[in-house]
Design a protein around this motif. Structure first.
Motif, PDB file in Angstrom:
ATOM      1  N   LEU A 127       0.941  -1.405  -0.111  1.00  0.00           N
ATOM      2  CA  LEU A 127      -0.027   0.008  -0.096  1.00  0.00           C
ATOM      3  C   LEU A 127       0.919   1.249  -0.021  1.00  0.00           C
ATOM      4  O   LEU A 127       0.512   2.302  -0.713  1.00  0.00           O
ATOM      5  CB  LEU A 127      -1.103   0.038   1.308  1.00  0.00           C
ATOM      6  CG  LEU A 127      -2.271  -0.883   1.260  1.00  0.00           C
ATOM      7  CD1 LEU A 127      -3.029  -1.048   2.427  1.00  0.00           C
ATOM      8  CD2 LEU A 127      -3.178  -0.409   0.037  1.00  0.00           C
ATOM      9  N   GLN A 128       1.964   1.378   0.677  1.00  0.00           N
ATOM     10  CA  GLN A 128       2.799   2.603   0.803  1.00  0.00           C
ATOM     11  C   GLN A 128       3.430   2.693  -0.731  1.00  0.00           C
ATOM     12  O   GLN A 128       3.351   3.828  -1.056  1.00  0.00           O
ATOM     13  CB  GLN A 128       3.914   2.107   1.696  1.00  0.00           C
ATOM     14  CG  GLN A 128       3.433   2.407   3.302  1.00  0.00           C
ATOM     15  CD  GLN A 128       4.622   1.989   4.295  1.00  0.00           C
ATOM     16  OE1 GLN A 128       5.472   1.050   4.067  1.00  0.00           O
ATOM     17  NE2 GLN A 128       4.428   2.601   5.287  1.00  0.00           N
ATOM     18  N   ARG A 129       3.966   1.478  -1.195  1.00  0.00           N
ATOM     19  CA  ARG A 129       4.281   1.680  -2.611  1.00  0.00           C
ATOM     20  C   ARG A 129       3.263   2.333  -3.584  1.00  0.00           C
ATOM     21  O   ARG A 129       3.445   3.250  -4.483  1.00  0.00           O
ATOM     22  CB  ARG A 129       4.895   0.574  -3.174  1.00  0.00           C
ATOM     23  CG  ARG A 129       5.346   0.382  -4.592  1.00  0.00           C
ATOM     24  CD  ARG A 129       5.651  -0.824  -5.190  1.00  0.00           C
ATOM     25  NE  ARG A 129       6.205  -1.001  -6.380  1.00  0.00           N
ATOM     26  CZ  ARG A 129       6.288  -2.196  -7.364  1.00  0.00           C
ATOM     27  NH1 ARG A 129       5.881  -3.115  -6.877  1.00  0.00           N
ATOM     28  NH2 ARG A 129       6.770  -1.816  -8.707  1.00  0.00           N
ATOM     29  N   LEU A 130       2.232   1.566  -3.435  1.00  0.00           N
ATOM     30  CA  LEU A 130       1.078   2.082  -4.265  1.00  0.00           C
ATOM     31  C   LEU A 130       0.785   3.675  -3.956  1.00  0.00           C
ATOM     32  O   LEU A 130       0.396   4.433  -5.014  1.00  0.00           O
ATOM     33  CB  LEU A 130      -0.285   1.569  -4.084  1.00  0.00           C
ATOM     34  CG  LEU A 130      -1.613   1.840  -4.662  1.00  0.00           C
ATOM     35  CD1 LEU A 130      -1.389   1.847  -6.156  1.00  0.00           C
ATOM     36  CD2 LEU A 130      -2.575   0.682  -4.331  1.00  0.00           C
ATOM     37  N   ILE A 131       0.656   3.968  -2.829  1.00  0.00           N
ATOM     38  CA  ILE A 131       0.338   5.470  -2.299  1.00  0.00           C
ATOM     39  C   ILE A 131       1.523   6.463  -3.255  1.00  0.00           C
ATOM     40  O   ILE A 131       1.094   7.329  -3.905  1.00  0.00           O
ATOM     41  CB  ILE A 131       0.523   5.743  -1.034  1.00  0.00           C
ATOM     42  CG1 ILE A 131      -1.045   5.136  -0.500  1.00  0.00           C
ATOM     43  CG2 ILE A 131       0.430   7.294  -0.588  1.00  0.00           C
ATOM     44  CD1 ILE A 131      -0.931   5.068   1.059  1.00  0.00           C
ATOM     45  N   GLU A 132       2.742   6.037  -2.926  1.00  0.00           N
ATOM     46  CA  GLU A 132       3.648   6.980  -3.375  1.00  0.00           C
ATOM     47  C   GLU A 132       3.872   6.767  -5.019  1.00  0.00           C
ATOM     48  O   GLU A 132       3.887   8.112  -5.631  1.00  0.00           O
ATOM     49  CB  GLU A 132       5.300   6.485  -3.220  1.00  0.00           C
ATOM     50  CG  GLU A 132       5.439   6.548  -1.665  1.00  0.00           C
ATOM     51  CD  GLU A 132       5.131   8.171  -1.236  1.00  0.00           C
ATOM     52  OE1 GLU A 132       5.605   8.957  -1.891  1.00  0.00           O
ATOM     53  OE2 GLU A 132       4.498   8.115  -0.028  1.00  0.00           O
TER      54      GLU A 132
END
Length: 335
Positions: free
Chosen positions: A275-280
């Motif tokens: 999810l963090q990768r997706l947000i960035e």
């Protein structure tokens, strides 16, 4: 609407073998508090009495127009036919077995006129059984653009397509729906292309303004099974707008998040990293603004909390209740 004038709103409704429900769907549009619209109904090769029923409404109300297709071409093709014929600056979608509550068009139009940065606005909906006597549930999608986009990429229902109002020009810019896609794929595909090609921003109104009817024809187990089999392949295509490659493990974690399966600690750490990768990536590709990062982090934390053991969920709830309103809680309230 007077003769030879262009309506402000065009409502497009595809129909296929909907004789049981199409009259109620039409009447829910004709009974709207906002009246400057045309209702374009595209019959997609129905073999029942649907065309006959629609013709009667066409005779009674000049705002209703029936277009017929030879054979069943699919909902994407039917919607595109209606979009091609639509004259309104704003286009509202409608499904032939659902109900639009009376102020739907009025509230959506007002929102878009007051928020020129938003290209499409949906509504919250309630789900009911075939005769609308039993409420089955609520589709309470995210209200703001950033959480809607996060939902779109993680496979969560972000916008109720039958309850959507969208500005016509960007919809035509991307060429409408992609023909040949089914089982809801044509909807997410459209939203991603609008994001990538036009930079469109989305929103949902907080009010329940739409009723989705659940019945055998639109909730068959065979259709659900086919949709499930195609889900990974389609999600992989969606992610091609962001990443060179997405692994099966990541797609499976997003699926488990969507279904709120309980995850162990290592699985949750991996899901958080996804999810963090997706947000960035969403920020880097300018699909959301960097200032919306706190909203996305709050949404990520909510999703992860839902996969935690029940005791941990209670601890999180107690912590928020007793320790004030930091950025996490502020972001939650905003959405």
């Amino acid at each position: 609407m007077t003769e030879n004038t262009t309506p402000l709103v065009s409502v497009v409704m595809p129909v296929y073998n909907s004789e049981k429900y199409v009259a109620e769907a039409i009447e829910s549009i004709l009974g709207q508090t906002f009246s400057d619209f045309e209702l374009i109904i595209v019959d997609d090769g129905s073999q029942d009495r649907s065309p006959e029923i629609i013709r009667e409404y066409e005779r009674q109300d000049g705002r209703v127009r029936l277009l017929r297709q030879e054979g069943n071409m699919g909902v994407a093709t039917a919607r595109n036919r209606g979009i091609d014929e639509a004259g309104g600056e704003f286009l509202a979608l409608m499904d032939s077995d659902d109900i639009s509550l009376p102020t739907r068009l009025e509230q959506q139009l007002r929102f878009l006129q007051e928020n020129p940065d938003i290209g499409a606005v949906g509504v919250r909906s309630k789900m009911a059984n075939h005769d609308l006597t039993v409420q089955v549930g609520i589709n309470a999608g995210r209200r703001l653009h950033a959480p809607i986009v996060l939902s779109l990429f993680t496979g969560v229902v972000a916008l109720i397509t039958g309850g959507l109002m969208i500005r016509s020009q960007p919809l035509r810019t991307v060429g409408g729906f992609t023909d040949g896609l089914r089982y809801g794929e044509e909807e997410s595909d459209l939203f991603v292309r609008l994001l990538v090609q036009t930079g469109m921003r989305f929103a949902n109104l907080p009010e329940i303004l739409y009723v989705q009817r659940l019945h055998d024809s639109n909730s068959s187990s065979s259709g659900a099974s086919r949709a499930a089999r195609q889900a990974f392949a389609y999600q992989r295509r969606i992610f091609s707008a962001l990443w060179d490659e997405v692994t099966d493990d990541t797609l499976m974690r997003f699926r488990r998040l969507r279904l709120q399966h309980k995850l162990n600690w290592s699985e949750r750490r991996a899901a958080k990293a996804d999810l963090q990768r997706l947000i960035e990536s969403l920020i880097e590709r300018q699909m959301v603004d960097a200032s919306e990062r706190p909203l996305l982090i709050a949404d990520m934390n909510r999703r992860l909390e839902q996969t935690s053991p029940r005791l941990w969920q209670k601890i999180c709830h107690w912590r928020r209740h007793h320790f004030g309103s930091g950025k996490w809680d502020e972001a939650v309230r905003l959405d």
